[in-house]
Write an enzyme that holds these catalytic residues in place. Structure first.
Site, short mmCIF file in Angstrom:
data_model
loop_
_atom_site.label_atom_id
_atom_site.label_comp_id
_atom_site.label_asym_id
_atom_site.label_seq_id
_atom_site.Cartn_x
_atom_site.Cartn_y
_atom_site.Cartn_z
CB VAL A 133 -1.04 -0.02 1.25
CG1 VAL A 133 -1.63 1.29 1.26
CG2 VAL A 133 -1.83 -1.06 1.51
N GLY A 188 5.56 7.54 -18.44
CA GLY A 188 5.81 6.42 -17.84
C GLY A 188 5.07 6.33 -16.62
CD GLU A 191 1.71 -0.68 -15.39
OE1 GLU A 191 2.11 -1.56 -16.12
OE2 GLU A 191 2.08 -0.81 -14.21
CE LYS A 206 -1.59 0.58 -4.08
NZ LYS A 206 -1.31 1.72 -5.20
N GLY A 305 7.01 3.10 -7.78
CA GLY A 305 8.38 3.45 -8.26
C GLY A 305 9.45 2.33 -7.56
N1 HSE Z 1 0.01 1.68 -10.26
C1 HSE Z 1 0.09 2.33 -8.80
C2 HSE Z 1 -0.07 3.65 -8.96
C3 HSE Z 1 1.38 1.95 -8.05
O1 HSE Z 1 0.02 4.27 -9.99
O2 HSE Z 1 0.09 4.18 -7.83
C4 HSE Z 1 1.41 0.34 -7.67
O3 HSE Z 1 0.46 0.10 -6.92
#
Ligand code: HSE
Length: 432
Positions: A133, A188, A191, A206, A305
């Site tokens: 989380v 970036g 996704e 989360k 990250g």
């Molecule tokens: N893809 C998520 C975000 C990070 O953009 O916060 C990984 O949980």
């Protein structure tokens, strides 16, 4: 200090895993001093063994994750592959073969946390998952340990960086959703397939984890009400600004006023510019926790990250290794309160509703009557004739606090009125 090293198996060597391996190597002496024994990377399970992995001894790399966790000499398995399977089987196998587990896997924890905790307990092992989380931000340990003597009533947070980046872009530039998403993808942040983020599956997982820990109650992904943010428009931001608000995708976990139940939800919402969460910019995450004794706490930082997430993984690794050396285990699942998780209809909050209506006498009264009939009290109404339309006006209604079920009933009835040409948007107003 013990000289025999604790052995770590790393499952996954992508963005996070490679950073975990790097920090384990570069900080080896400090980690050993903090733990009281050296930690050794004993194996790295990957899907594509041919990929060059800088700083990792190729002899440690294997495609057989099952054999790695079954070796019998592994002390800690670090799982950073994500997804439900094979992660779930690998974690339970790790417990069976005498290893503790550090995981960053929010989807798995949100779906099967109870079963995984039970498996860890059965085998006397630890299951830690701070990285699942909000990346680097310490949240699980503060909720599970620092606030263990307090009573948490509310957790309100921005727990997805991709969507916060997109919404922040829309707010600061006036861009539409698609334009802001395209920029997030180019930079970036998003996704190639952004569904998990923009449809809020990631944030819902989360929220389930946070609610479970905060309220000592089992909360699963299916218990979390979820609305994505793909329908948020530039005109919603204009409306928000007129109210002195911005729009954020919020994860909200609340104990009911009578304390007898909890709710967990994720959806876009207006939040006053004066609220600390309104100033969380770009891809950052922040979580606001309200408890009886501590009052209001805010946790802020990078929520994703490689290195930030690895920081949380390494913190767990140190804790689990210390437990192992002392022959103890850390806190397991705490679900003793077993509070029911109420449906979204029971949630009570304020609403901002934008309607397209016929601009003629009596319409305002008709609309107000529908709100009254459903027990929803109006706070403010703003009507604006529209130059571009044939006898139509925009009507913006902001309500006092009402249940989501009452609001849904109101909107259904409004849609049936001939004079209501359309419901342009409905947005909850939070954080007041
Ligand atoms: N893809 C998520 C975000 C990070 O953009 O916060 C990984 O949980």
């Amino acid at each position: 200090m013990r000289t025999r090293p604790l052995k770590v198996a790393l499952l996954g060597c992508g963005v996070v895993g490679s950073e975990v391996a790097r920090i384990m190597t570069t900080h080896a002496d400090d980690l050993a001093a903090r733990i009281g024994a050296p930690v050794e990377l004993a194996g790295v399970a990957v899907r594509r063994p041919s990929r060059v992995r800088e700083g990792i001894d190729p002899a440690l790399v294997t495609t057989d994750a099952t054999a790695l966790v079954k070796r019998g000499d592994i002390d800690v398995v670090v799982e950073v592959i994500g997804g439900i399977e094979p992660a779930r089987t690998l974690i339970t196998t790790a417990f069976e073969y005498g290893a503790s587990v550090v995981s960053a896997n929010k989807a798995l924890l949100a779906q099967d946390g109870a079963a995984l905790h039970a498996a860890a307990e059965e085998h006397g092992e630890d299951l830690y998952y701070e990285a699942s989380v909000a990346g680097a931000i310490p949240l699980i340990r503060p909720l599970r340990e620092s606030l263990a003597g307090d009573k948490v009533n509310r957790v309100l947070g921005i727990v997805n960086g991709t969507t916060n980046f997109i919404l922040d872009k829309m707010d600061s530039t006036g861009a539409g959703y698609q334009e802001a998403l395209d920029e997030a993808t180019a930079l970036g942040y998003a996704e190639a397939d952004p569904t998990a983020d923009v449809e809020a599956f990631d944030a819902a997982a989360k929220a389930a984890i946070l609610a479970g820990i905060a309220f000592h109650t089992r909360v699963r992904l299916d218990d979390v009400y979820r609305e994505g943010m793909t329908e948020v428009t530039a005109s919603d931001f204009a409306s928000a600004r007129e109210m002195g608000c911005t729009i954020k995708l919020l994860a909200i976990c609340e104990r009911a006023a009578d304390g007898g139940s909890v709710t967990a939800r994720v959806h876009p919402a207006m939040i006053p510019l004066s609220h600390p969460l309104a100033s969380v910019r770009g891809a950052y995450n922040a979580v606001f926790v309200e408890s009886d004794a501590a009052g209001q706490l805010m946790f802020y930082g990078p929520g994703a990250g490689g290195a930030p997430t690895a920081s949380a993984v390494l913190g767990d690794l140190v804790a689990v290794c210390r437990n192992r050396l002392s022959g103890a285990t850390g806190p397991g699942e705490s679900a003793y309160a077993a509070l029911p998780v109420s449906p979204m209809g029971d949630v009570v909050t304020r609403y901002h509703i934008s309607l397209d209506v016929a601009d003629k006498p009596g319409v305002l009264a008709q609309v107000a009557t529908v709100f009254a009939e459903h027990g929803v009290s109006i706070d403010t109404v703003r009507q604006q004739g529209r130059q571009d339309s044939d006898g139509e006006a925009s009507l913006v209604v902001v309500t006092h606090r009402a249940s989501d079920a009452s609001l849904t009933g109101t909107v259904e009835a409004l849609r049936k009125l001939d004079t209501v040409r359309g419901v342009a948007s409905i947005m909850r107003v939070e954080g007041e």
